[in-house]
Each structure stands twice: as structure tokens, then as C-alpha cells.
Design a protein around this motif. Structure first.
Motif, mmCIF file in Angstrom:
data_model
loop_
_atom_site.group_PDB
_atom_site.id
_atom_site.type_symbol
_atom_site.label_atom_id
_atom_site.label_comp_id
_atom_site.label_asym_id
_atom_site.label_seq_id
_atom_site.Cartn_x
_atom_site.Cartn_y
_atom_site.Cartn_z
ATOM 1 N N LEU A 44 0.822 -1.206 0.000
ATOM 2 C CA LEU A 44 0.000 0.000 0.000
ATOM 3 C C LEU A 44 0.855 1.254 0.000
ATOM 4 O O LEU A 44 0.585 2.203 -0.747
ATOM 5 N N LEU A 45 1.901 1.276 0.812
ATOM 6 C CA LEU A 45 2.803 2.427 0.838
ATOM 7 C C LEU A 45 3.514 2.599 -0.507
ATOM 8 O O LEU A 45 3.737 3.725 -0.963
ATOM 9 N N THR A 46 3.867 1.497 -1.143
ATOM 10 C CA THR A 46 4.514 1.578 -2.458
ATOM 11 C C THR A 46 3.579 2.183 -3.492
ATOM 12 O O THR A 46 3.985 3.038 -4.292
ATOM 13 N N ILE A 47 2.324 1.755 -3.480
ATOM 14 C CA ILE A 47 1.344 2.291 -4.431
ATOM 15 C C ILE A 47 1.130 3.783 -4.206
ATOM 16 O O ILE A 47 1.054 4.573 -5.159
ATOM 17 N N LEU A 48 1.061 4.207 -2.954
ATOM 18 C CA LEU A 48 0.870 5.625 -2.668
ATOM 19 C C LEU A 48 2.075 6.449 -3.107
ATOM 20 O O LEU A 48 1.926 7.595 -3.536
ATOM 21 N N SER A 49 3.272 5.877 -3.022
ATOM 22 C CA SER A 49 4.470 6.624 -3.412
ATOM 23 C C SER A 49 4.565 6.818 -4.921
ATOM 24 O O SER A 49 5.143 7.799 -5.384
ATOM 25 N N VAL A 50 4.015 5.887 -5.698
ATOM 26 C CA VAL A 50 4.071 6.001 -7.163
ATOM 27 C C VAL A 50 2.744 6.466 -7.743
ATOM 28 O O VAL A 50 2.534 6.374 -8.951
ATOM 29 N N ALA A 51 1.848 6.976 -6.892
ATOM 30 C CA ALA A 51 0.541 7.429 -7.374
ATOM 31 C C ALA A 51 0.641 8.523 -8.433
ATOM 32 O O ALA A 51 -0.107 8.498 -9.422
ATOM 33 N N PRO A 52 1.529 9.539 -8.300
ATOM 34 C CA PRO A 52 1.640 10.532 -9.383
ATOM 35 C C PRO A 52 2.027 9.925 -10.721
ATOM 36 O O PRO A 52 1.504 10.327 -11.765
ATOM 37 N N GLY A 53 2.934 8.960 -10.702
ATOM 38 C CA GLY A 53 3.302 8.308 -11.951
ATOM 39 C C GLY A 53 2.150 7.525 -12.556
ATOM 40 O O GLY A 53 1.954 7.521 -13.775
ATOM 41 N N ILE A 54 1.368 6.851 -11.708
ATOM 42 C CA ILE A 54 0.202 6.120 -12.202
ATOM 43 C C ILE A 54 -0.815 7.076 -12.795
ATOM 44 O O ILE A 54 -1.446 6.788 -13.823
ATOM 45 N N LEU A 55 -0.986 8.242 -12.168
ATOM 46 C CA LEU A 55 -1.921 9.242 -12.691
ATOM 47 C C LEU A 55 -1.525 9.689 -14.088
ATOM 48 O O LEU A 55 -2.379 9.897 -14.959
ATOM 49 N N ILE A 56 -0.233 9.833 -14.330
ATOM 50 C CA ILE A 56 0.239 10.253 -15.645
ATOM 51 C C ILE A 56 0.080 9.133 -16.668
ATOM 52 O O ILE A 56 -0.274 9.368 -17.822
ATOM 53 N N MET A 57 0.297 7.887 -16.257
ATOM 54 C CA MET A 57 0.344 6.785 -17.205
ATOM 55 C C MET A 57 -1.028 6.376 -17.721
ATOM 56 O O MET A 57 -1.166 6.028 -18.891
ATOM 57 N N VAL A 58 -2.052 6.403 -16.882
ATOM 58 C CA VAL A 58 -3.333 5.789 -17.262
ATOM 59 C C VAL A 58 -4.472 6.800 -17.358
ATOM 60 O O VAL A 58 -5.635 6.402 -17.423
ATOM 61 N N THR A 59 -4.156 8.096 -17.366
ATOM 62 C CA THR A 59 -5.199 9.111 -17.458
ATOM 63 C C THR A 59 -4.904 10.061 -18.610
ATOM 64 O O THR A 59 -3.960 9.873 -19.366
ATOM 65 N N SER A 60 -5.711 11.104 -18.714
ATOM 66 C CA SER A 60 -5.600 12.077 -19.803
ATOM 67 C C SER A 60 -4.621 13.201 -19.499
ATOM 68 O O SER A 60 -4.552 14.165 -20.266
ATOM 69 N N PHE A 61 -3.866 13.110 -18.426
ATOM 70 C CA PHE A 61 -2.977 14.194 -18.020
ATOM 71 C C PHE A 61 -1.923 14.492 -19.080
ATOM 72 O O PHE A 61 -1.581 15.662 -19.318
ATOM 73 N N THR A 62 -1.394 13.457 -19.719
ATOM 74 C CA THR A 62 -0.304 13.649 -20.685
ATOM 75 C C THR A 62 -0.720 14.557 -21.826
ATOM 76 O O THR A 62 0.012 15.482 -22.212
ATOM 77 N N ARG A 63 -1.901 14.329 -22.391
ATOM 78 C CA ARG A 63 -2.350 15.129 -23.532
ATOM 79 C C ARG A 63 -2.547 16.580 -23.129
ATOM 80 O O ARG A 63 -2.182 17.495 -23.876
ATOM 81 N N PHE A 64 -3.108 16.825 -21.964
ATOM 82 C CA PHE A 64 -3.348 18.198 -21.520
ATOM 83 C C PHE A 64 -2.044 18.960 -21.324
ATOM 84 O O PHE A 64 -1.884 20.084 -21.811
ATOM 85 N N VAL A 65 -1.109 18.370 -20.598
ATOM 86 C CA VAL A 65 0.108 19.100 -20.259
ATOM 87 C C VAL A 65 0.967 19.338 -21.489
ATOM 88 O O VAL A 65 1.624 20.392 -21.602
ATOM 89 N N ILE A 66 0.982 18.428 -22.452
ATOM 90 C CA ILE A 66 1.757 18.640 -23.676
ATOM 91 C C ILE A 66 1.147 19.770 -24.495
ATOM 92 O O ILE A 66 1.862 20.655 -24.996
ATOM 93 N N ALA A 67 -0.165 19.755 -24.653
ATOM 94 C CA ALA A 67 -0.820 20.806 -25.437
ATOM 95 C C ALA A 67 -0.618 22.177 -24.807
ATOM 96 O O ALA A 67 -0.330 23.164 -25.502
#
Length: 243
Positions: A44-67
Motif C-alpha cells: 500500500l505504501l509503495t502504491i501511494l508513493s508512485v501514485a503521481p506516476g500512475i496518474l500520468i500513465m493511465v489518465t488524460s494528463f499527458t495530452r493536456f500538459v503537452i498541449a
């Protein structure tokens, strides 16, 4: 007196230490599965530590920030808006686009797990299912085929996008998002490039060789972007670009 005081402290310290000894049996479950509990907490602690990376990998964040980043570069404003503003706007737009996915993951996986209605393995499958559906709807077939072929070359079983392993689907989705972000960024930068060319031609024809064209074109680009309500158009187009 000093010797007597030191002797008294030396006699009391071991007793205090023994009185404060942690009872390891208190953290042992009824089945004696202490190691399993510790591993779960560590995971659980490992998942919480990499949560920002997971947010970038599996959501729409990448397209927004690049544009948004390409827009800022095309306008000739390297620090305005600031990175904090662009990242915050990208995060909030990601939450807006991914709201149905987050709600489904919470209702189907997180809430039953918190109520001890399902096991961790079932909860993980239910939480990942909405994100898998989002990635399947937005991944390019060509990008998925690339990673599927690479996986088949290494002995993995061929699968469709709906049943593929996340190790295949996630990188295919990421490069699809990067490509679409650059496509949108090109369309955004193109009008600003036209303005730069027009201003450069006018300044060269007037003999102003030492005046950088970007200094003159910057106010016109900002005025043009404000007059067409650029932020409204860009954000609306980005949101509508997701399936």
C-alpha cells in the motif's frame, strides 16, 4: 552524591526500557499471518508513493500538459503561465475528464474493499477495469499492435486490447497520448507561426534589421489569442477529443 545519582540512573534505565518493550504479539492476526499483513502495508505504501506516476500513465494528463506547454512555447512566453499553473490546470482537467472512471473505480472496488466485502485481488481487478476501458477507447490500434507484436516476439500470448496485459496496454496508451498531444500542439502553434512570419516580413521590408521580430509579434499573438477566446477553444477541444 554524583556517584550515587549515576548509580541510581543506571539501575532505573534497564527497567524503563523493559517496561517500554513493544509487544509484537499485539500486531499478530488471529491466524498468525503477521508477515502477510506487513507485506500488504508495504504494498500500500509503495502504491501511494508512485501514485503521481500512475496518474500520468493511465489518465488524460499527458495530452493536456503537452498541449498547454506547446501553446506557451508557441506564444513566445517561456515562463507565462508558470509551470505550477499549467500543471494544476492539467490536473483539474484530468479529474474532470476522468470523473466517471474514478467514480466507477471507487464504487466497484475501493468502497467494497474498505467495507471488507471483497478481497484485495478482486478489488484490484475492479479498480483497474474502468481505467482499462478508458485506455482501450483512446489507444491507437497501430500503437497497440506495435507492443502486441513486441510481446509476441518474446513468447507472450497474443491478445486483443480488451484482454491484453496492462504491461502492453499502458505503454501503447502513453505513446498514443503523446502523439495526439503533439498533433493538437501543432494546430495550436500554426496561427502564431503565421503571425511571426508576417511580422518578420514587415520588419525586414522596413529595414529594421536589428529589431527581433518576436518582440513586435508577441503583443499581436497575445491579442489574437485573447480575441478568439483561445483558452475556451483549446480546453473544449481537448475535452471533446477523448472517447
Amino acid at each position: 552524591m554524583r556517584l550515587l545519582l549515576l548509580t541510581l540512573i543506571a539501575m532505573l534505565v534497564p527497567g524503563m526500557a523493559m517496561a517500554q518493550t513493544i509487544d509484537l504479539g499485539a500486531i499478530t492476526s488471529s491466524d498468525g499471518q503477521t508477515v502477510g499483513t506487513i507485506i500488504q502495508l508495504f504494498g500500500l505504501l509503495t502504491i501511494l508513493s508512485v501514485a503521481p506516476g500512475i496518474l500520468i500513465m493511465v489518465t488524460s494528463f499527458t495530452r493536456f500538459v503537452i498541449a498547454f506547454s506547446i501553446l506557451r512555447a508557441g506564444m513566445g512566453l517561456p515562463t507565462t503561465p508558470a509551470n505550477l499553473i499549467l500543471v494544476s490546470l492539467s490536473l483539474f482537467m484530468t479529474f474532470y475528464v476522468m470523473a466517471p472512471t474514478f467514480d466507477r473505480a471507487w464504487a466497484d472496488g475501493v468502497r467494497p474493499l474498505m467495507n471488507n466485502e471483497i478481497t484485495e485481488q478482486v478489488a484490484l481487478e475492479r479498480i483497474s477495469a474502468p481505467f482499462r476501458g478508458f485506455m482501450v477507447n483512446n489507444v491507437r490500434e497501430k500503437d497497440f499492435a506495435l507492443f502486441a507484436d513486441l510481446a509476441s516476439e518474446r513468447g507472450n500470448i497474443d491478445a486483443t486490447a480488451e484482454t491484453a496485459d496492462l504491461r502492453i496496454l499502458v505503454p501503447a496508451f502513453m505513446i498514443s497520448e503523446i502523439r495526439r498531444g503533439f498533433e493538437i500542439g501543432f494546430l495550436v502553434v500554426l496561427p502564431f507561426l503565421v503571425i511571426d512570419l508576417i511580422v518578420a516580413t514587415i520588419t525586414m521590408s522596413m529595414g529594421m534589421m536589428m529589431l527581433p521580430p518576436t518582440v513586435v509579434s508577441l503583443p499581436f499573438k497575445i491579442l489574437f489569442f485573447v480575441l478568439i477566446d483561445g483558452w475556451n477553444l483549446l480546453v473544449g477541444s481537448l475535452v471533446r477529443s477523448f472517447a
